[in-house]
Scaffold this motif. Structure first.
Motif, PDB file in Angstrom:
ATOM      1  N   GLY A 128       4.605   2.849   6.103  1.00  0.00           N
ATOM      2  CA  GLY A 128       4.138   1.379   5.910  1.00  0.00           C
ATOM      3  C   GLY A 128       2.896   1.400   4.715  1.00  0.00           C
ATOM      4  N   ALA A 129       2.460   2.533   4.244  1.00  0.00           N
ATOM      5  CA  ALA A 129       1.302   2.441   3.299  1.00  0.00           C
ATOM      6  C   ALA A 129       2.067   1.716   1.792  1.00  0.00           C
ATOM      7  CB  ALA A 129       0.898   3.542   3.013  1.00  0.00           C
ATOM      8  N   ASN A 130       0.929   1.381   1.165  1.00  0.00           N
ATOM      9  CA  ASN A 130       1.463   0.638  -0.201  1.00  0.00           C
ATOM     10  C   ASN A 130       1.427   1.682  -1.493  1.00  0.00           C
ATOM     11  OD1 ASN A 130       0.155  -1.650   1.556  1.00  0.00           O
ATOM     12  ND2 ASN A 130       2.119  -2.210   0.854  1.00  0.00           N
ATOM     13  N   ILE A 131       0.295   2.594  -1.211  1.00  0.00           N
ATOM     14  CA  ILE A 131      -0.134   3.515  -2.228  1.00  0.00           C
ATOM     15  C   ILE A 131      -0.547   4.626  -1.689  1.00  0.00           C
ATOM     16  CG2 ILE A 131      -1.737   3.996  -4.286  1.00  0.00           C
ATOM     17  CD1 ILE A 131      -2.551   0.881  -3.994  1.00  0.00           C
TER      18      ILE A 131
ATOM     19  N   LEU B 232      -7.555   3.653  -9.015  1.00  0.00           N
ATOM     20  CA  LEU B 232      -7.148   2.833  -7.900  1.00  0.00           C
ATOM     21  C   LEU B 232      -8.090   1.849  -7.812  1.00  0.00           C
ATOM     22  CD1 LEU B 232      -5.241   1.919  -5.626  1.00  0.00           C
ATOM     23  CD2 LEU B 232      -6.476   3.440  -4.130  1.00  0.00           C
ATOM     24  N   LEU B 233      -9.315   2.071  -7.619  1.00  0.00           N
ATOM     25  CA  LEU B 233     -10.265   1.020  -7.306  1.00  0.00           C
ATOM     26  C   LEU B 233     -10.778   0.040  -8.517  1.00  0.00           C
ATOM     27  CD1 LEU B 233     -12.815   2.922  -5.103  1.00  0.00           C
ATOM     28  CD2 LEU B 233     -10.828   1.856  -4.304  1.00  0.00           C
ATOM     29  N   LEU B 234     -10.775   0.849  -9.713  1.00  0.00           N
ATOM     30  CA  LEU B 234     -10.717  -0.057 -11.027  1.00  0.00           C
ATOM     31  C   LEU B 234      -9.473  -1.003 -11.316  1.00  0.00           C
ATOM     32  CD1 LEU B 234     -12.196   2.414 -13.691  1.00  0.00           C
ATOM     33  CD2 LEU B 234     -13.144   0.518 -12.758  1.00  0.00           C
ATOM     34  N   ALA B 235      -8.289  -0.601 -10.789  1.00  0.00           N
ATOM     35  CA  ALA B 235      -7.034  -1.375 -11.227  1.00  0.00           C
ATOM     36  C   ALA B 235      -7.039  -2.604 -10.027  1.00  0.00           C
ATOM     37  CB  ALA B 235      -6.007  -0.659 -10.898  1.00  0.00           C
TER      38      ALA B 235
ATOM     39  N   ILE C 194       1.780  -3.460  -8.229  1.00  0.00           N
ATOM     40  CA  ILE C 194       0.439  -2.842  -8.058  1.00  0.00           C
ATOM     41  C   ILE C 194       0.723  -1.481  -9.147  1.00  0.00           C
ATOM     42  CG2 ILE C 194      -0.347  -0.725  -6.660  1.00  0.00           C
ATOM     43  CD1 ILE C 194       0.317  -2.524  -4.206  1.00  0.00           C
ATOM     44  N   TYR C 195       1.903  -0.994  -9.594  1.00  0.00           N
ATOM     45  CA  TYR C 195       2.076   0.103 -10.533  1.00  0.00           C
ATOM     46  C   TYR C 195       1.578  -0.748 -11.717  1.00  0.00           C
ATOM     47  CZ  TYR C 195       4.131   2.797 -14.239  1.00  0.00           C
ATOM     48  OH  TYR C 195       4.223   3.447 -15.329  1.00  0.00           O
TER      49      TYR C 195
ATOM     50  N   ALA D 184      -3.117  -8.665   7.199  1.00  0.00           N
ATOM     51  CA  ALA D 184      -4.342  -9.159   6.283  1.00  0.00           C
ATOM     52  C   ALA D 184      -3.815  -9.358   4.780  1.00  0.00           C
ATOM     53  CB  ALA D 184      -5.462  -8.141   6.559  1.00  0.00           C
ATOM     54  N   ARG D 185      -2.526  -8.986   4.462  1.00  0.00           N
ATOM     55  CA  ARG D 185      -1.901  -9.476   3.256  1.00  0.00           C
ATOM     56  C   ARG D 185      -2.704  -8.615   2.217  1.00  0.00           C
ATOM     57  NH1 ARG D 185       0.220 -15.608   3.418  1.00  0.00           N
ATOM     58  NH2 ARG D 185       1.320 -15.307   5.430  1.00  0.00           N
ATOM     59  N   VAL D 186      -3.055  -7.236   2.683  1.00  0.00           N
ATOM     60  CA  VAL D 186      -3.729  -6.190   1.683  1.00  0.00           C
ATOM     61  C   VAL D 186      -3.121  -5.210   1.544  1.00  0.00           C
ATOM     62  CG1 VAL D 186      -5.960  -7.677   1.574  1.00  0.00           C
ATOM     63  CG2 VAL D 186      -5.549  -5.421   3.123  1.00  0.00           C
ATOM     64  N   PRO D 187      -3.070  -4.285   0.364  1.00  0.00           N
ATOM     65  CA  PRO D 187      -2.574  -3.222   0.453  1.00  0.00           C
ATOM     66  C   PRO D 187      -3.107  -2.034   1.048  1.00  0.00           C
ATOM     67  CG  PRO D 187      -3.618  -3.523  -1.730  1.00  0.00           C
ATOM     68  CD  PRO D 187      -3.674  -4.778  -0.904  1.00  0.00           C
TER      69      PRO D 187
END
Length: 398
Positions: free
Chosen positions: A202-205, A97-100, A232-233, A180-183
């Motif tokens: 409300g989470a994105n991942i 996830l962090l790498l992506a 994101i996928y 903040a417009r971040v996931p």
């Protein structure tokens, strides 16, 4: 082929049993295991189209395998997302996830109570490549807001936390992420979609270690990511295809079968954990019990609102007397499994400060509230009176 209609909203119990499997020409009733590294093509043109992504179909089992895809689709459906991605382990899911999503110069806001290996990924791995992380109290919404910077690219939390079972207001943190417009990514290992569905909050991942409750019997190691966001996928899939932290088809088959009984197992895990926590809370050798199902837990009301049908299967408690006392309790139990794994049908017991969180610093453990007298139990599926008697045997040694 007879399969679930997309037009009808089926109960999650039905989805867990029926979703994800597309029968082959053999018309098998149980999902098959495709133990193949590669796939063949009718001609060179078809191979080129598959490799380029212009045509759908299997290419190579590092990133396309029917058995793995079945598990991904089933878990995604349970989480209420459209896209699932299976990985070789839970930590592979977190690292992937962090790498992506991150690059040098980016900033992450994460909960301070993260699992030890997850914390180390931020502080010992990605820090070396110019990704900075700020750690905040999981339950302190003001701290989450204050930590966001212009270069913040991700919010990451684990709820309930390991091992103190603190509960995040996922909806509120998701609102901060949206502003903040971040996931927002949520590690849902303790609850699983049987109890909590972060995407609906409300989470994105959503991140998973499939090794735990999704398997349920301690057989295989694996991880997964679920999202409802196609962009994101695409980033996650590109990461998997390029870097290769893929799940084996056999493990994916085991996890798919585990999902079929997940809801039933979680009910019993929760029931056993609640009775154990209530009993521990009355024991004179116990200083504190950490379990969201207890009314004394600081986030009990929040957990009752966010969770569906239970409060999880993990209980942690502090005994009087420090590390020596904690080790005596653990060593004096007769049959509880002394192992750091959790989510197993067998009840497990461990000392977090010297196992799951041993590789982080003493200051980091103190910040997360992990004392030397803390013991974590993952309540299994044995008869609850037998579990309590064995814990009593351990406490009698203090």
């Amino acid at each position: 082929m007879r399969e679930l209609s997309r037009r009808r909203g089926y109960h999650p119990h039905t989805v867990a049993v029926r979703c994800g499997h597309r029968r082959s020409a053999e018309q098998e009733h149980c999902e098959p295991v495709f133990t193949t590294s590669s796939f063949v093509f009718e001609n060179a043109a078809e191979a080129a189209a598959r490799f380029s992504g212009d045509a759908p179909g299997n290419v190579y089992s590092r990133f396309t395998n029917p058995t793995v895809r079945g598990f991904e689709n089933r878990l995604a459906a349970l989480e209420g997302g459209r896209f699932g991605l299976a990985t070789a382990s839970g930590m592979a899911a977190v690292s992937g996830l962090l790498l992506a999503l991150l690059k040098a110069g980016d900033h992450v806001v994460a909960s301070a109570e993260l699992f030890g290996s997850t914390l180390s990924v931020f502080t010992k791995v990605f820090a070396r490549f110019g990704v900075e992380a700020t750690f905040v109290k999981l339950t302190d919404l003001d701290a989450w807001r204050a930590a966001v910077r212009p270069n913040t690219r991700l919010l990451f939390l684990e709820s309930p936390s390991n091992p103190l079972c603190e509960v995040a207001d996922v909806e509120a943190v998701a609102a901060i992420a949206m502003d903040a417009r971040v996931p927002l990514a949520v590690d849902n290992a303790f609850c699983t979609p049987a109890l909590q569905r972060p995407l609906q909050l409300g989470a994105n991942i959503v991140a998973h270690t499939a090794t735990k409750y999704l398997d349920g019997q301690g057989r295989c190691v694996g991880g997964a990511l679920v999202t409802d966001n196609e962009a994101i996928y695409d980033e996650l899939f590109s990461m998997l295809r390029t870097t290769g932290p893929c799940m084996s088809p056999f493990n994916a088959w085991v996890f798919s079968k585990g999902l079929e009984t997940l809801a039933l197992r979680m009910q019993q895990h929760c029931a056993n954990a609640l009775q154990l926590a209530q009993w521990l809370a009355q024991h004179p050798a116990v200083e504190a019990v950490h379990y969201p199902g207890l009314e004394s837990h600081p986030q009990h009301a929040l957990a009752a609102r966010l969770f569906n049908g239970g409060f999880g299967g993990v209980v942690s408690f502090a005994v009087r007397g420090g590390r020596d006392a904690a080790w005596r309790v653990i060593d004096s139990t007769e049959w509880l499994s002394i192992t750091a794994n959790l989510g197993d049908a067998k009840t497990t017991i461990t000392h977090p400060a010297t196992t799951t969180h041993a590789r982080i610093s003493a200051d980091e453990r103190a910040r997360a509230g992990i004392g030397e007298n803390l013991i974590r139990i993952s309540a299994g599926l044995e008869y609850i009176d037998d579990i309590i008697v064995d814990v009593q045997t351990g406490l009698d040694a203090v």
